[in-house]
Design a protein around this motif. Structure first.
Motif, mmCIF file in Angstrom:
data_model
loop_
_atom_site.group_PDB
_atom_site.id
_atom_site.type_symbol
_atom_site.label_atom_id
_atom_site.label_comp_id
_atom_site.label_asym_id
_atom_site.label_seq_id
_atom_site.Cartn_x
_atom_site.Cartn_y
_atom_site.Cartn_z
ATOM 1 N N GLU A 1 56.258 -66.688 -1.769
ATOM 2 C CA GLU A 1 55.427 -66.626 -0.575
ATOM 3 C C GLU A 1 53.967 -67.352 -1.051
ATOM 4 O O GLU A 1 53.179 -67.878 -0.128
ATOM 5 N N GLU A 2 53.509 -66.876 -2.361
ATOM 6 C CA GLU A 2 52.165 -67.247 -2.789
ATOM 7 C C GLU A 2 52.093 -68.746 -3.122
ATOM 8 O O GLU A 2 51.124 -69.509 -2.727
ATOM 9 N N ILE A 3 53.097 -69.253 -3.662
ATOM 10 C CA ILE A 3 53.319 -70.633 -3.848
ATOM 11 C C ILE A 3 53.355 -71.300 -2.374
ATOM 12 O O ILE A 3 52.773 -72.367 -2.441
ATOM 13 N N ALA A 4 53.912 -70.873 -1.560
ATOM 14 C CA ALA A 4 54.366 -71.387 -0.372
ATOM 15 C C ALA A 4 53.050 -71.750 0.418
ATOM 16 O O ALA A 4 52.810 -72.457 1.085
ATOM 17 N N HIS A 5 52.230 -70.617 0.238
ATOM 18 C CA HIS A 5 50.794 -70.568 0.994
ATOM 19 C C HIS A 5 49.886 -71.613 0.551
ATOM 20 O O HIS A 5 49.024 -72.420 1.056
ATOM 21 N N LEU A 6 50.119 -71.864 -0.724
ATOM 22 C CA LEU A 6 49.123 -72.832 -1.552
ATOM 23 C C LEU A 6 49.569 -74.015 -1.054
ATOM 24 O O LEU A 6 48.715 -75.211 -0.548
ATOM 25 N N ALA A 7 51.027 -74.563 -0.985
ATOM 26 C CA ALA A 7 51.542 -75.604 -0.566
ATOM 27 C C ALA A 7 51.224 -75.989 0.929
ATOM 28 O O ALA A 7 50.972 -77.030 1.422
ATOM 29 N N LEU A 8 51.209 -74.797 1.735
ATOM 30 C CA LEU A 8 50.878 -75.064 3.234
ATOM 31 C C LEU A 8 49.321 -75.601 3.146
ATOM 32 O O LEU A 8 49.089 -76.451 4.124
ATOM 33 N N TYR A 9 48.385 -75.096 2.535
ATOM 34 C CA TYR A 9 47.076 -75.410 2.629
ATOM 35 C C TYR A 9 46.890 -76.837 2.410
ATOM 36 O O TYR A 9 46.238 -77.774 2.950
ATOM 37 N N LEU A 10 47.556 -77.316 1.165
ATOM 38 C CA LEU A 10 47.284 -78.610 0.462
ATOM 39 C C LEU A 10 47.904 -79.696 1.303
ATOM 40 O O LEU A 10 47.543 -80.839 1.624
ATOM 41 N N CYS A 11 49.215 -79.262 2.534
ATOM 42 C CA CYS A 11 49.683 -80.287 3.317
ATOM 43 C C CYS A 11 48.985 -80.233 4.737
ATOM 44 O O CYS A 11 49.263 -81.011 5.866
ATOM 45 N N SER A 12 47.806 -79.220 4.834
ATOM 46 C CA SER A 12 47.563 -79.067 6.312
ATOM 47 C C SER A 12 46.267 -79.893 6.279
ATOM 48 O O SER A 12 45.730 -80.383 5.426
ATOM 49 N N ASP A 13 45.796 -80.047 7.555
ATOM 50 C CA ASP A 13 44.516 -81.102 7.724
ATOM 51 C C ASP A 13 43.236 -80.436 7.207
ATOM 52 O O ASP A 13 42.212 -80.945 6.746
ATOM 53 N N GLU A 14 43.342 -79.002 6.825
ATOM 54 C CA GLU A 14 42.235 -78.304 6.344
ATOM 55 C C GLU A 14 41.805 -78.829 4.814
ATOM 56 O O GLU A 14 40.811 -78.765 4.389
ATOM 57 N N ALA A 15 42.792 -79.470 4.242
ATOM 58 C CA ALA A 15 42.798 -79.924 2.957
ATOM 59 C C ALA A 15 42.570 -81.546 3.126
ATOM 60 O O ALA A 15 43.104 -82.215 1.824
ATOM 61 N N ALA A 16 42.214 -82.107 3.858
ATOM 62 C CA ALA A 16 41.943 -83.517 4.245
ATOM 63 C C ALA A 16 41.225 -84.215 3.042
ATOM 64 O O ALA A 16 41.348 -85.671 2.833
ATOM 65 N N PHE A 17 40.448 -83.600 2.260
ATOM 66 C CA PHE A 17 39.509 -84.263 1.419
ATOM 67 C C PHE A 17 39.922 -83.820 -0.009
ATOM 68 O O PHE A 17 39.289 -84.259 -1.176
#
Length: 259
Positions: free
Chosen positions: A226-242
């Motif tokens: 789940e810790e890996i999944a949450h990092l993947a979620l962030y990187l795929c979200s609009d919050e990581a657009a930069f």
């Protein structure tokens, strides 16, 4: 507005029915994505994502061998016929233990076909679709073995080094097309694979070996899927657009604090 929402987005996740991939599939679906799982074993439980996951997420599972170019192209073509492909997570991979002397040619080929060619096949199928859309996010599953030496992991390290550099190439070549590409480099994560490895190689000493393997991480434990999944979620979200063209170690301090 919910942070890290994937509502209305379509995500392809390879190897998404077990281990880290299952955690990513579940987290993404909880955040509203329509998850398309590419899984070699068609007998895996098709209810990997429960019905009551939340806002609007859902999942479909497709029997697909990522090392088979024609299979991957056909499967992804079929998915794309129903809408955009917003996210690709290249998670499917296999391990191998051995140095160069005891790595057989067939071992090297097997690791190459899944861990390198499999990533290429999915990129080759998805990038033109994302390019036409003018947007897309790709996350590749690399490893700490991509950037530091790990004993007796010759073939595996070779393959994960390639995943790292493929990430850099995709990010560079398609930044103007609106495609972001990053990779995640986990250290040892507690999955059913780890339990199976210990049981097979250390029968009767499972608890002792689990403790020993856990202590190889400076933080004193293995990572959780789940810790890996949450990092993947962030990187795929609009919050990581930069963020693009970057490797993200998630390793309990292994790279910087060992040695």
């Amino acid at each position: 507005m919910s942070k890290f929402s994937l509502k209305g987005k379509s995500a392809i996740i390879t190897g998404g029915a077990s281990g880290i991939g299952k955690a990513i599939s579940t987290v993404f679906a909880h955040q509203g994505a329509h998850v398309h799982i590419l899984e070699l074993n068609a007998e895996h439980d098709k209810s990997v994502i429960p019905d009551n996951i939340g806002i609007s997420g859902k999942a479909n599972i497709y029997p697909c061998d990522v090392s088979n170019h024609e299979q991957v192209m056909e499967t992804i073509k079929n998915i794309a016929e129903h809408g955009n492909i917003d996210i690709l997570v290249n998670n499917a991979g296999i391990a191998h233990v051995g140095n160069v002397e005891n790595t057989k040619e067939e071992d090297l080929d097997r690791v190459y076909n899944v861990n390198i060619k499999g990533v290429y096949n999915c990129l080759h199928a998805v990038v033109p679709i994302m390019k036409k859309q003018g947007s897309g996010v790709i996350v590749n599953m690399a490893s700490i073995a991509s950037s530091v030496g790990i004993s007796d992991r010759f073939a595996y390290s070779m393959s994960k080094g390639a995943v790292l550099t493929m990430t850099y190439s995709i990010a560079k070549d398609y930044i103007a097309s609106g495609i972001r590409c990053n990779c995640i480099s986990p250290a040892r994560v507690h999955t059913p694979f780890v339990d199976g490895f210990i049981k097979k190689n250390y029968p009767g000493n499972e608890a002792e070996m689990f403790d020993a393997l856990s202590k190889t991480q400076p933080i004193g434990r293995m990572g959780k899927p789940e810790e890996i999944a949450h990092l993947a979620l962030y990187l795929c979200s609009d919050e990581a657009a930069f963020i693009t063209g970057t490797d993200f170690p998630i390793d309990g301090g292994f790279i910087k604090l060992n040695g």
